[in-house]
Design an enzyme around this catalytic site. Structure first.
Site, PDB file in Angstrom:
ATOM      1  CB  ILE A  63     -11.518  -0.300  -0.953  1.00  0.00           C
ATOM      2  CG1 ILE A  63     -10.073  -0.530  -0.483  1.00  0.00           C
ATOM      3  CG2 ILE A  63     -12.182  -1.625  -1.269  1.00  0.00           C
ATOM      4  CD1 ILE A  63      -9.968  -1.317   0.851  1.00  0.00           C
ATOM      5  CB  SER A  64      -7.798   1.767  -4.968  1.00  0.00           C
ATOM      6  OG  SER A  64      -8.288   3.075  -5.099  1.00  0.00           O
ATOM      7  CD  GLN A  65      -6.891  -4.000  -9.797  1.00  0.00           C
ATOM      8  OE1 GLN A  65      -7.528  -3.206 -10.484  1.00  0.00           O
ATOM      9  NE2 GLN A  65      -6.112  -4.914 -10.311  1.00  0.00           N
TER      10      GLN A  65
END
Ligand code: SAH
Length: 213
Positions: A63-65
């Protein structure tokens, strides 16, 4: 699945942190304030959800930052009702942010496990993208083109030609380009044949993979 005042407080802090990192688009910040990021995590890791970090999800993906999600969303310049194509649905968090910003979202994911998981999760949270689909993002979605903007959420070695072709004139394509490290790249389609390119520094993504079949 619960969202509490404690979670809201953590989101408000995250938004302050993002403002400090020069995220200025109020529709992006409002969406991050609203979307319960902890519900996109396995409950044993929910405590990590409001740190500004990427985190592992199923199928070896991430899950992207939050900063990356905010930065890419800001580059898209989403307006209410814009048709947005997302490549790499993953956990669905970026999808949820775009939907909350008022976009009509079409999203493609090539890992069947994630596609299935996210297709169940988003409606439970009241998030309704126009289309979630299992497939190869290199091809885009020609049947639904053209799009006001396109966001790629995995590191791409090249800009896939079909994505350029599926952009409206005036439309924006945001894509992290490169193998080990990626340069966040914005292409604005100026005409049928002309694209203007802008670069925004280094990011790290999992790779955009070619079709498995
Ligand atoms: N937006 C997601 C990011 C997930 S990471 C989130 O914040 O959760 C990138 C995602 O791109 C992964 O889920 C990966 O499976 C997917 N992906 C990789 N190659 C792809 C391709 N060719 N087409 C579509 N999705 C792809």
């Amino acid at each position: 699945m619960k969202d509490t005042a404690k979670h809201q407080g953590l989101r408000n802090q995250l938004v302050k942190l993002l403002e400090g990192k020069r995220i200025t688009d109020s529709t992006v910040l409002e969406a991050i304030k609203k979307v319960p990021r902890h519900l996109f995590f396995n409950s044993s890791f929910a405590d990590y959800a409001y740190q500004d970090k990427a985190f592992p999800i199923a199928a070896g993906q991430t899950i992207s930052q939050p900063f990356t999600v905010a930065f890419q969303s800001q580059l898209l310049e989403v307006k209410k009702g814009h048709k947005v194509l997302e490549i790499g649905t993953g956990s669905g968090y970026q999808t949820a942010v775009l939907c909350t910003m008022g976009a009509t979202v079409y999203s493609v994911e090539r890992q069947n496990e994630l596609f299935k998981q996210t297709s169940i999760l988003l409606p439970k949270l009241g998030i309704r993208p126009k289309l979630l689909t299992f497939g190869d993002g290199y091809k885009g979605l020609p049947n639904y083109a053209p799009f006001d903007s396109i966001i790629v959420t995995a590191g791409a070695p090249i800009i896939p030609k079909p994505l350029m072709a599926q952009l409206k004139i005036g439309g924006r394509l945001v894509i992290p380009l490169g193998e080990d490290v990626q340069i966040m790249t914005l292409l604005i389609r100026k005409s049928e044949t002309q694209f203007e390119k802008h670069e925004f520094g280094e990011f790290r993504f999992v790779p955009l993979l070619e079709d498995k079949n």
